[in-house]
Design a protein around this motif. Structure first.
Motif, PDB file in Angstrom:
ATOM      1  N   PHE A   1      43.232  33.103  17.105  1.00 19.67           N
ATOM      2  CA  PHE A   1      44.305  33.981  17.797  1.00 19.67           C
ATOM      3  C   PHE A   1      44.283  35.301  17.262  1.00 19.67           C
TER       4      PHE A   1
ATOM      5  N   ARG B   1      40.006  35.403  33.984  1.00 19.98           N
ATOM      6  CA  ARG B   1      41.408  36.497  33.722  1.00 19.98           C
ATOM      7  C   ARG B   1      41.988  36.831  35.126  1.00 19.98           C
TER       8      ARG B   1
ATOM      9  N   PRO C   1      47.772  39.592  24.446  1.00 19.71           N
ATOM     10  CA  PRO C   1      47.701  38.716  23.565  1.00 19.71           C
ATOM     11  C   PRO C   1      48.749  37.575  23.584  1.00 19.71           C
TER      12      PRO C   1
ATOM     13  N   HIS D   1      42.315  35.149  26.332  1.00 17.09           N
ATOM     14  CA  HIS D   1      42.251  36.362  25.519  1.00 17.09           C
ATOM     15  C   HIS D   1      41.282  37.564  26.215  1.00 17.09           C
TER      16      HIS D   1
ATOM     17  N   THR E   1      40.965  42.307  21.556  1.00 15.83           N
ATOM     18  CA  THR E   1      41.545  42.861  22.570  1.00 15.83           C
ATOM     19  C   THR E   1      42.133  44.144  22.513  1.00 15.83           C
TER      20      THR E   1
ATOM     21  N   THR F   1      40.639  37.119  18.069  1.00 12.98           N
ATOM     22  CA  THR F   1      40.822  37.684  19.570  1.00 12.98           C
ATOM     23  C   THR F   1      41.529  38.900  19.912  1.00 12.98           C
ATOM     24  N   ALA F   2      43.064  38.600  19.181  1.00 11.39           N
ATOM     25  CA  ALA F   2      44.025  39.711  19.681  1.00 11.39           C
ATOM     26  C   ALA F   2      43.484  41.126  19.212  1.00 11.39           C
TER      27      ALA F   2
ATOM     28  N   TRP G   1      48.188  28.871  23.074  1.00 13.28           N
ATOM     29  CA  TRP G   1      46.966  28.558  24.062  1.00 13.28           C
ATOM     30  C   TRP G   1      46.884  27.252  24.585  1.00 13.28           C
TER      31      TRP G   1
ATOM     32  N   ASP H   1      42.931  43.316  31.732  1.00 15.56           N
ATOM     33  CA  ASP H   1      42.928  42.348  30.487  1.00 15.56           C
ATOM     34  C   ASP H   1      44.073  41.620  30.706  1.00 15.56           C
TER      35      ASP H   1
END
Length: 380
Positions: A326, A154, A266, A283, A333, A329-330, A270, A263
């Motif tokens: 997507f 990250r 999003p 993510h 997050t 994971t969004a 990708w 973090d």
């Protein structure tokens, strides 16, 4: 197909395992000079245990892990704020939740990788990536592959910069001090203490060992002075319940790490050309999500499946993978951000109301909702 994986953390190693199990030619390139792990421990929730079962190592994980059955919420005064039934989550998903030290987890992953005869090249720091997925290392060498998997974390992901144009993580306004401790613990119970702008979590991995994290709101990023870490913790948690004070007092200063927690926002894209980013590069979620390593493992399993399912059409495979991953994971997050904003709020009235709401909450419904969300797109 030749696959190059940038990064030797959870996402990178798991992806290498998943691809190798399907017969692909894989090499891992890690920027560090040797195998290392960051963090004190993780909870392998049932969605991650499912993937590890597919890798053939969930039994190895379970052999050195705890099996928590509940997560108790407590106030900084020790008042009971309710308990999340982890056993209910496990029963609904059909796999166990396992608490394990990060060092043990990484060791088992690496042993599986080595058994599959996947090579890892250390000291390979990526300087830049050029169109066509051409990877340039800072030693002057270059790399091309049929597929490049960006699992480079990250904080400075060259893969994310190549795909999105920016790899700057977002500081979320709080610090975590983390470590491992020995003592006597209720191995069935994770303890989560909530204060005003502060939090302390204790996760047993055995009756005589646990990992812990003490968190506090801080608006800006400051200095890191390892010699001061224990003093910082003692100032913040001096009047907290005895289990917290005991851990802080007994923590070896050399084994405390301090993390300014970041973090990523999003993003729906990708991949670019033949490069796909996964894990924290794609993510990164806050530790309050509880799902960072778990979602990295899901990435690894799904990506290998998508590539296998679309032979000869890599762009279609990567698009299918992104579409699959997507939204889930969004959501994780943003849920992690939401919990962090509540836990690290400095307003006393807000925190009193938060604690009151927790005592009145239907935590069985929360457990069922977590199980349903984590099961998404998995045959569990």
């Amino acid at each position: 197909m030749n696959i190059a994986i940038l990064g030797g953390g959870v996402a990178g190693v798991a992806s290498a395992i998943a691809f190798r199990l399907k017969g692909f030619d894989v090499t891992v390139y890690e920027r560090r000079a040797a195998d290392a792990n960051i963090g004190a421990g993780i909870v392998v929730w049932p969605n991650a245990a499912f993937v590890l079962d597919r890798f053939g190592i969930v039994g190895d994980i379970a052999a050195v892990a705890g099996r928590p059955r509940a997560m108790r919420r407590l106030s900084r005064a020790g008042e009971d704020l309710g308990a999340l039934d982890i056993g209910l989550i496990d029963a609904r998903m059909g796999y166990p939740s396992l608490s394990i030290l990060r060092s043990d987890f990484q060791r088992i992953l690496m042993a599986r990788l080595q058994a599959l005869r996947v090579g890892v090249q250390y000291g390979r720091n990526v300087a830049r990536i050029e169109p066509g997925g051409v990877v340039h290392f800072d030693d002057g060498t270059t790399l091309t592959a049929d597929l490049v998997v960006g699992a480079d974390g990250r904080m400075a992901s060259r893969a994310r910069r190549y795909v999105t144009g920016d790899d700057t993580p977002v500081y979320q306004g709080f610090i975590n001090w983390i470590g491992v401790c020995e003592g006597e613990f209720d191995v069935d119970t994770i303890s989560d203490y909530w204060g005003t702008g502060e939090r302390f979590g204790i996760v047993p991995v055995a009756r005589n060992k646990a990992y812990w994290a003490g968190g506090a709101a801080q608006a800006t990023i400051g200095a890191r002075d390892p010699d001061a870490y224990r003093d910082e913790l003692q100032r913040i948690f001096a009047d907290w319940p005895e289990p917290v004070r005991r851990i802080v007092a007994g923590a070896p200063a050399a084994r405390i790490n301090k993390i300014y927690v970041h973090d990523h926002d999003p993003v729906p894209t990708w991949h670019r050309d033949n490069l796909i980013m996964i894990g924290d590069a794609a993510h990164a979620a806050l530790p309050t999500s509880g799902q960072g390593a778990c979602q990295a493992l899901e990435d690894a399993w799904h990506l290998a499946n998508c590539v296998e399912a679309h032979p000869g059409n890599l762009d279609q495979a990567l698009a299918a993978f992104t579409a699959l991953r997507f939204q889930k994971t969004a959501g994780i997050t943003m849920a992690g951000r939401g919990l962090a904003s509540s836990l690290f709020n400095r307003d006393e009235a807000f925190c009193r109301e938060r604690d009151r709401a927790s005592k009145q909450a239907n935590l069985a419904d929360l457990a069922r909702a977590m199980a349903n969300g984590w099961s998404r797109h998995l045959p569990v």
